[in-house]
Enzyme design. Structure first.
Site, PDB file in Angstrom:
ATOM      1  N   GLU A 263     -26.668  16.980 -22.168  1.00  0.00           N
ATOM      2  CA  GLU A 263     -27.506  17.440 -23.422  1.00  0.00           C
ATOM      3  C   GLU A 263     -28.829  18.240 -22.874  1.00  0.00           C
ATOM      4  OE1 GLU A 263     -27.618  14.359 -26.366  1.00  0.00           O
ATOM      5  OE2 GLU A 263     -29.556  14.579 -26.964  1.00  0.00           O
TER       6      GLU A 263
ATOM      7  N   ARG B 272     -26.363  13.086 -31.565  1.00  0.00           N
ATOM      8  CA  ARG B 272     -25.277  13.582 -31.098  1.00  0.00           C
ATOM      9  C   ARG B 272     -23.756  13.292 -31.996  1.00  0.00           C
ATOM     10  NH1 ARG B 272     -25.558  10.666 -24.892  1.00  0.00           N
ATOM     11  NH2 ARG B 272     -26.779  12.379 -24.366  1.00  0.00           N
TER      12      ARG B 272
ATOM     13  N   GLN C 152     -19.470   6.359 -28.977  1.00  0.00           N
ATOM     14  CA  GLN C 152     -20.362   7.726 -29.091  1.00  0.00           C
ATOM     15  C   GLN C 152     -19.371   8.779 -28.613  1.00  0.00           C
ATOM     16  OE1 GLN C 152     -23.944   8.835 -26.652  1.00  0.00           O
ATOM     17  NE2 GLN C 152     -24.655   8.700 -28.595  1.00  0.00           N
TER      18      GLN C 152
ATOM     19  N   HIS D  24     -19.634  12.716 -27.284  1.00  0.00           N
ATOM     20  CA  HIS D  24     -20.589  13.525 -26.744  1.00  0.00           C
ATOM     21  C   HIS D  24     -20.130  14.796 -27.083  1.00  0.00           C
ATOM     22  CE1 HIS D  24     -23.418  15.760 -24.286  1.00  0.00           C
ATOM     23  NE2 HIS D  24     -24.168  14.621 -24.072  1.00  0.00           N
TER      24      HIS D  24
ATOM     25  N   ARG E  31     -26.156   5.944 -30.057  1.00  0.00           N
ATOM     26  CA  ARG E  31     -27.353   6.004 -28.915  1.00  0.00           C
ATOM     27  C   ARG E  31     -27.605   7.260 -29.050  1.00  0.00           C
ATOM     28  NH1 ARG E  31     -27.615   7.792 -23.527  1.00  0.00           N
ATOM     29  NH2 ARG E  31     -25.428   8.019 -23.444  1.00  0.00           N
TER      30      ARG E  31
ATOM     31  N   GLY F 181     -26.663   1.178 -12.106  1.00  0.00           N
ATOM     32  CA  GLY F 181     -27.979   0.885 -12.449  1.00  0.00           C
ATOM     33  C   GLY F 181     -28.279  -0.365 -12.909  1.00  0.00           C
TER      34      GLY F 181
ATOM     35  N   PHE G 247     -34.916  16.086 -26.241  1.00  0.00           N
ATOM     36  CA  PHE G 247     -33.428  15.473 -26.124  1.00  0.00           C
ATOM     37  C   PHE G 247     -33.306  15.356 -27.617  1.00  0.00           C
ATOM     38  CE2 PHE G 247     -30.696  13.454 -22.861  1.00  0.00           C
ATOM     39  CZ  PHE G 247     -30.698  14.519 -22.037  1.00  0.00           C
TER      40      PHE G 247
ATOM     41  N   GLY H  12     -21.203  -5.778 -10.798  1.00  0.00           N
ATOM     42  CA  GLY H  12     -21.279  -4.520 -10.649  1.00  0.00           C
ATOM     43  C   GLY H  12     -22.602  -4.008 -10.226  1.00  0.00           C
TER      44      GLY H  12
ATOM     45  N   HIS I 113     -17.626   9.104 -24.874  1.00  0.00           N
ATOM     46  CA  HIS I 113     -18.784   9.099 -23.994  1.00  0.00           C
ATOM     47  C   HIS I 113     -19.657   7.938 -23.573  1.00  0.00           C
ATOM     48  CE1 HIS I 113     -22.048  10.845 -21.444  1.00  0.00           C
ATOM     49  NE2 HIS I 113     -23.127  10.256 -22.425  1.00  0.00           N
TER      50      HIS I 113
ATOM     51  N   ASP J  45     -13.859  -3.886 -18.015  1.00  0.00           N
ATOM     52  CA  ASP J  45     -13.557  -5.243 -17.614  1.00  0.00           C
ATOM     53  C   ASP J  45     -14.321  -6.508 -17.987  1.00  0.00           C
ATOM     54  OD1 ASP J  45     -11.515  -3.687 -16.127  1.00  0.00           O
ATOM     55  OD2 ASP J  45     -12.595  -3.734 -14.257  1.00  0.00           O
TER      56      ASP J  45
ATOM     57  N   LEU K 110     -18.477  16.029 -18.683  1.00  0.00           N
ATOM     58  CA  LEU K 110     -19.918  16.287 -19.438  1.00  0.00           C
ATOM     59  C   LEU K 110     -20.699  17.503 -19.077  1.00  0.00           C
ATOM     60  CD1 LEU K 110     -21.599  14.645 -21.584  1.00  0.00           C
ATOM     61  CD2 LEU K 110     -23.176  14.261 -19.798  1.00  0.00           C
TER      62      LEU K 110
ATOM     63  N   LEU L  44     -30.249   4.814 -19.688  1.00  0.00           N
ATOM     64  CA  LEU L  44     -30.665   4.427 -18.274  1.00  0.00           C
ATOM     65  C   LEU L  44     -31.837   3.652 -18.429  1.00  0.00           C
ATOM     66  CD1 LEU L  44     -30.457   7.909 -16.380  1.00  0.00           C
ATOM     67  CD2 LEU L  44     -28.871   6.053 -16.515  1.00  0.00           C
TER      68      LEU L  44
ATOM     69  N   GLU M 242     -24.298  -1.070 -20.120  1.00  0.00           N
ATOM     70  CA  GLU M 242     -23.470  -0.386 -20.766  1.00  0.00           C
ATOM     71  C   GLU M 242     -22.507  -1.455 -21.351  1.00  0.00           C
ATOM     72  OE1 GLU M 242     -22.074   3.651 -20.497  1.00  0.00           O
ATOM     73  OE2 GLU M 242     -20.543   3.191 -21.975  1.00  0.00           O
TER      74      GLU M 242
HETATM   75  C1  LIG Z   1     -21.138  11.848 -17.338  1.00  0.00           C
HETATM   76  C2  LIG Z   1     -22.283  10.941 -17.955  1.00  0.00           C
HETATM   77  C3  LIG Z   1     -23.643  11.278 -18.125  1.00  0.00           C
HETATM   78  C4  LIG Z   1     -24.583  10.457 -18.681  1.00  0.00           C
HETATM   79  N1  LIG Z   1     -25.945  10.843 -18.729  1.00  0.00           N
HETATM   80  C5  LIG Z   1     -26.816   9.986 -19.148  1.00  0.00           C
HETATM   81  C6  LIG Z   1     -28.326  10.513 -19.148  1.00  0.00           C
HETATM   82  O1  LIG Z   1     -28.520  11.666 -18.829  1.00  0.00           O
HETATM   83  N2  LIG Z   1     -29.226   9.706 -19.738  1.00  0.00           N
HETATM   84  C7  LIG Z   1     -28.724   8.451 -20.193  1.00  0.00           C
HETATM   85  O2  LIG Z   1     -29.784   7.614 -20.523  1.00  0.00           O
HETATM   86  N3  LIG Z   1     -27.633   7.895 -20.046  1.00  0.00           N
HETATM   87  C8  LIG Z   1     -26.534   8.764 -19.518  1.00  0.00           C
HETATM   88  N4  LIG Z   1     -25.370   8.415 -19.600  1.00  0.00           N
HETATM   89  C9  LIG Z   1     -24.966   6.882 -19.831  1.00  0.00           C
HETATM   90  C10 LIG Z   1     -25.253   6.128 -18.604  1.00  0.00           C
HETATM   91  O3  LIG Z   1     -25.227   6.874 -17.478  1.00  0.00           O
HETATM   92  C11 LIG Z   1     -24.496   4.946 -18.513  1.00  0.00           C
HETATM   93  O4  LIG Z   1     -24.301   4.250 -19.726  1.00  0.00           O
HETATM   94  C12 LIG Z   1     -24.883   4.114 -17.491  1.00  0.00           C
HETATM   95  O5  LIG Z   1     -25.044   4.651 -16.264  1.00  0.00           O
HETATM   96  C13 LIG Z   1     -24.031   2.809 -17.313  1.00  0.00           C
HETATM   97  O6  LIG Z   1     -24.727   1.909 -16.241  1.00  0.00           O
HETATM   98  P1  LIG Z   1     -24.035   0.461 -15.759  1.00  0.00           P
HETATM   99  O7  LIG Z   1     -25.007  -0.023 -14.515  1.00  0.00           O
HETATM  100  O8  LIG Z   1     -24.129  -0.129 -16.946  1.00  0.00           O
HETATM  101  O9  LIG Z   1     -22.641   0.876 -15.416  1.00  0.00           O
HETATM  102  P2  LIG Z   1     -21.732   1.670 -14.030  1.00  0.00           P
HETATM  103  O10 LIG Z   1     -22.800   2.650 -13.562  1.00  0.00           O
HETATM  104  O11 LIG Z   1     -20.589   2.214 -14.730  1.00  0.00           O
HETATM  105  O12 LIG Z   1     -21.600   0.809 -13.119  1.00  0.00           O
HETATM  106  C14 LIG Z   1     -20.557  -0.392 -13.307  1.00  0.00           C
HETATM  107  C15 LIG Z   1     -20.363  -1.450 -12.128  1.00  0.00           C
HETATM  108  O13 LIG Z   1     -19.498  -2.320 -12.447  1.00  0.00           O
HETATM  109  C16 LIG Z   1     -18.508  -2.465 -11.446  1.00  0.00           C
HETATM  110  N5  LIG Z   1     -17.417  -3.054 -11.868  1.00  0.00           N
HETATM  111  C17 LIG Z   1     -16.547  -2.829 -13.168  1.00  0.00           C
HETATM  112  N6  LIG Z   1     -15.725  -3.460 -13.354  1.00  0.00           N
HETATM  113  C18 LIG Z   1     -15.533  -4.357 -12.150  1.00  0.00           C
HETATM  114  C19 LIG Z   1     -14.729  -5.602 -12.085  1.00  0.00           C
HETATM  115  N7  LIG Z   1     -13.904  -5.807 -12.674  1.00  0.00           N
HETATM  116  N8  LIG Z   1     -14.963  -6.120 -10.829  1.00  0.00           N
HETATM  117  C20 LIG Z   1     -16.157  -5.767 -10.096  1.00  0.00           C
HETATM  118  N9  LIG Z   1     -16.950  -4.701 -10.352  1.00  0.00           N
HETATM  119  C21 LIG Z   1     -16.797  -4.139 -11.281  1.00  0.00           C
HETATM  120  C22 LIG Z   1     -18.335  -1.082 -10.877  1.00  0.00           C
HETATM  121  O14 LIG Z   1     -17.987  -0.849  -9.388  1.00  0.00           O
HETATM  122  C23 LIG Z   1     -19.817  -0.412 -10.966  1.00  0.00           C
HETATM  123  O15 LIG Z   1     -20.517  -0.699  -9.884  1.00  0.00           O
HETATM  124  C24 LIG Z   1     -24.241   9.224 -19.164  1.00  0.00           C
HETATM  125  C25 LIG Z   1     -22.943   8.633 -19.030  1.00  0.00           C
HETATM  126  C26 LIG Z   1     -21.976   9.611 -18.479  1.00  0.00           C
HETATM  127  C27 LIG Z   1     -20.656   9.129 -18.592  1.00  0.00           C
END
Ligand SMILES: Cc1cc2nc3c(=O)[nH]c(=O)nc-3n(C[C@H](O)[C@H](O)[C@H](O)COP(=O)(O)OP(=O)(O)OC[C@H]3O[C@@H](n4cnc5c(N)ncnc54)[C@H](O)[C@@H]3O)c2cc1C
Length: 610
Positions: free
Chosen positions: A248, A281, A233, A235, A381, A13, A113, A10, A346, A214, A245, A387, A370
């Site tokens: 907020e 929320r 959650q 939203h 949450r 972030g 927030f 993955g 969300h 996954d 979205l 983030l 996440e």
């Molecule tokens: C629209 C939206 C707005 C949001 N705004 C906020 C905010 O303002 N503030 C806040 O704190 N939170 C916010 N959130 C929540 C937060 O953004 C997410 O929880 C967070 O960005 C998830 O990050 P992550 O690195 O865990 O996953 P992701 O950024 O989703 O990255 C997942 C990674 O895993 C990889 N991956 C997945 N499955 C596989 C697989 N089988 N094989 C190989 N690679 C795989 C994908 O390619 C990707 O690179 C928001 C969420 C959404 C949906």
């Protein structure tokens, strides 16, 4: 076969932060991702990152707000780690060049927030996630971290000792989307899952099509418990026709919610007399749906979010991206008219069970972001808390996987320490059978110890892909995915009833039966999205079943989990996490007490009003 010290699965972030930390700790680190890093869903985050940066603020207040927001289901050691570490991590992002919005005096801006007692959400306009992702990707490139993008990981290579706590993760198996080859990725020191959300289990969601849970499903089938899956959650401000979205941040800047009668219903109907639109929320989502159910919704479906009174200048300065989203996805000009909004799936509060260092109970396997549940968010949450979770726990997992010793964790994993067996009442029929004789379903479990575990896993995965490509039937993934998504949105949504949860379980299990005959109609080896979506759909089946089973087990109303016949929070019985383990191909339910003891204080559960 590829080989590295640390493999991060993955590139959002959490994955990028984990990889940077592991590389800095001296490990040869690689990222494997089904998407290019900057297409990860972190890029969609709009509103901001919580961190107690100002002199007038304090990490302990942030921790208190987070524990209250979690409805006392968060684990204090994880919450305190998040709140203590997030200021340093946000400053680190700023030093790496993240373009935060600033006040006139040059300080990084912060906005209010929901559920926060201080305006501690830092932001970069309404594109915070985009900025964060690009800033960290630059750092990954600068450090020469190898990225295998457009590689779909479909299985972990984990040994098969009876107790998952004795198992070891040796790497992962991935499918090269460009060539159709299945390959092994050996991890000498550790594998970090950072695969993001699971919103595609629902049909109205803010999550991207790639958010198919996954990592959660793979870890679960490899023996890692999954925790608090019932807590989803919803939203309160998503566009009705697409689920896109509306941040907020709009309410943080002063946006107001109105019903069809032009009432500011959060106050006028007493849902949140103190905080109104900035209540948590779950509270706002339930209020909106109640308005609709009681006939005060607009077109029997949504309410209005109005930001016009903020003035064009402020909107264009701080929320410009929102204008584009409302115009492009709903045909509404937010400067001229209110925006229609309704609740949508969300975020998943639950996920892969980890301790506060990102470790799972399987040796060498970590999770962050996440997909993980260090138990920071508990039952709900707070906006702006995901983030910081990515960067704080991403860093922790990366350093740990690279060999740094953090000492003893306070949060247990696996069936260590205190736990109790659980059951759903009334009992439900046995769940999925992960039959080794059924090649469509027999994926992702642990591989027999004693042979070369990674090679064995690659062989089994090649067989599964071959089987899916060669099966001749009329059953495609789209119909199965659709029916699961609709079932979840109908029965496992904001309001949950026992009969509905039972119906959902039946539907999911019927869909699983159909899946055992699933076929991939596109025979090509390159960019075969039909195949990828088919494998993802298998994961969604496990995720949907886990959410529903955990939801049935928890017969109380806590945070985002509302049960029609159980309208109180039952602290005597339910100050505990729900865990599901995949035992012999079917889910086993058990519980572990919540940890409310922090470093300097105990978080006594109080009534949660806003
Ligand atoms: C629209 C939206 C707005 C949001 N705004 C906020 C905010 O303002 N503030 C806040 O704190 N939170 C916010 N959130 C929540 C937060 O953004 C997410 O929880 C967070 O960005 C998830 O990050 P992550 O690195 O865990 O996953 P992701 O950024 O989703 O990255 C997942 C990674 O895993 C990889 N991956 C997945 N499955 C596989 C697989 N089988 N094989 C190989 N690679 C795989 C994908 O390619 C990707 O690179 C928001 C969420 C959404 C949906």
């Amino acid at each position: 076969m590829k080989e590295h010290d640390v493999i991060v699965i993955g590139a959002g972030g959490a994955g990028l932060r984990a990889a940077i930390a592991a590389q800095e700790a001296g490990a040869d680190t690689a990222i494997v991702s089904k998407l290019h890093p900057v297409r990860s869903h972190t890029g969609a985050a709009e509103g901001g990152i919580n961190a107690a940066l100002r002199d007038a603020d304090d990490w302990e207040d942030h921790a208190y707000d987070t524990m209250k927001g979690s409805d006392y289901l968060g684990d204090a050691p994880a919450i305190e780690t998040l709140c203590k570490e997030s200021p340093e991590e946000v400053i680190q992002l700023e030093h790496w060049g993240m373009a935060f919005s600033r006040d006139d005096d040059g300080q990084v801006s912060q906005r209010p927030f929901g559920g926060l007692s201080f305006p501690r959400t830092t932001y970069a306009g309404a594109e915070t996630g985009h900025q964060l992702l690009h800033t960290m990707y630059e750092q990954a490139v600068k450090r020469g971290i190898q990225v295998y993008d457009e590689w779909y990981v479909n299985r972990l290579a984990v040994s098969d000792e009876p107790d998952p706590a004795d198992r070891t993760c040796h790497g992962a198996v991935a499918y090269d989307i460009k060539s159709g080859e299945v390959e092994g990725f050996k991890a000498r020191d550790g594998v970090i899952l950072a695969t993001g959300g699971l919103g595609q289990a629902f049909d109205h969601t803010t999550n991207a099509v790639a958010n198919t849970g996954d990592g959660v499903a793979m870890a679960y089938r490899a023996g890692v418990p999954i925790e608090d899956m019932e807590f989803i959650q919803f939203h309160p401000t998503t566009l009705p026709s697409t689920g896109v979205l509306i941040s907020e941040g709009v309410r943080g800047e002063g946006g107001i919610l109105y019903n069809d009668e032009g009432e500011r219903f959060l106050y006028e109907h007493g849902y949140a007399n103190n905080d109104g639109e900035l209540a948590s929320r779950d509270v706002v989502s339930r209020a909106e749906l109640t308005e609709v159910q009681e006939g005060r919704g607009i077109e029997d479906e949504y309410v209005n979010l109005d930001m016009r009174h903020l003035g064009d200048e402020r909107i264009l300065d701080r929320l410009e991206n929102i204008l584009h989203l409302a115009e492009d996805f709903e045909g509404v000009d937010g400067l001229e008219e209110p925006m229609p909004v309704k609740p949508g799936q969300h975020y998943a509060m639950g996920g892969i069970e980890t301790n506060e260092f990102g470790e799972t109970c399987v040796n060498g396997l970590y999770a962050a972001g996440e997909c993980a549940c260090a138990s920071v968010h508990g039952a709900n949450r707070l906006g702006g808390n995901a983030l910081p979770e990515l960067i704080v726990f991403g860093k922790m997992a990366g350093r740990h996987a690279a060999g740094e010793d953090f000492g003893e964790a306070q949060i247990d994993t696996g069936r260590r320490g205190e736990w109790e067996p659980g059951e759903v009442s009334p009992p439900v029929s046995p769940g999925a059978i992960d039959s080794p004789d059924d090649p469509a379903l027999a994926d992702g479990g642990a591989v027999a110890a004693g042979k070369d575990i990674l090679r064995g896993a690659v062989k089994e995965e090649r067989q599964r892909v071959k089987h899916l490509l060669e099966t001749d039937s009329a059953v495609g993934h789209a119909e199965i995915r659709d029916s699961v998504q609709q079932t979840m949105t109908e029965f496992v949504n904001v309001f949950r009833e026992e009969d509905g949860l039972h119906s959902a379980l039946e539907e999911i299990r019927a869909a699983r039966e159909r899946y055992s005959n699933v076929t991939v109609s596109d025979p090509s080896r390159t960019f075969n999205t039909d195949l990828i979506h088919t494998i993802e759909t298998r994961n969604l089946l496990d995720i949907a079943e886990a959410i529903t089973l955990s939801g049935l087990a928890r017969d109380e109303f806590r945070g985002a989990h509302w049960r029609a016949k159980h309208q109180e929070r039952k602290d005597n019985e339910w100050l505990k996490h729900t865990l599901l383990s995949w035992d012999d191909g079917q889910p086993t339910l058990w519980f572990r007490p919540t940890v409310l003891e922090g470093e300097n204080r105990s978080y006594e559960p109080k009534s949660r009003s806003y």
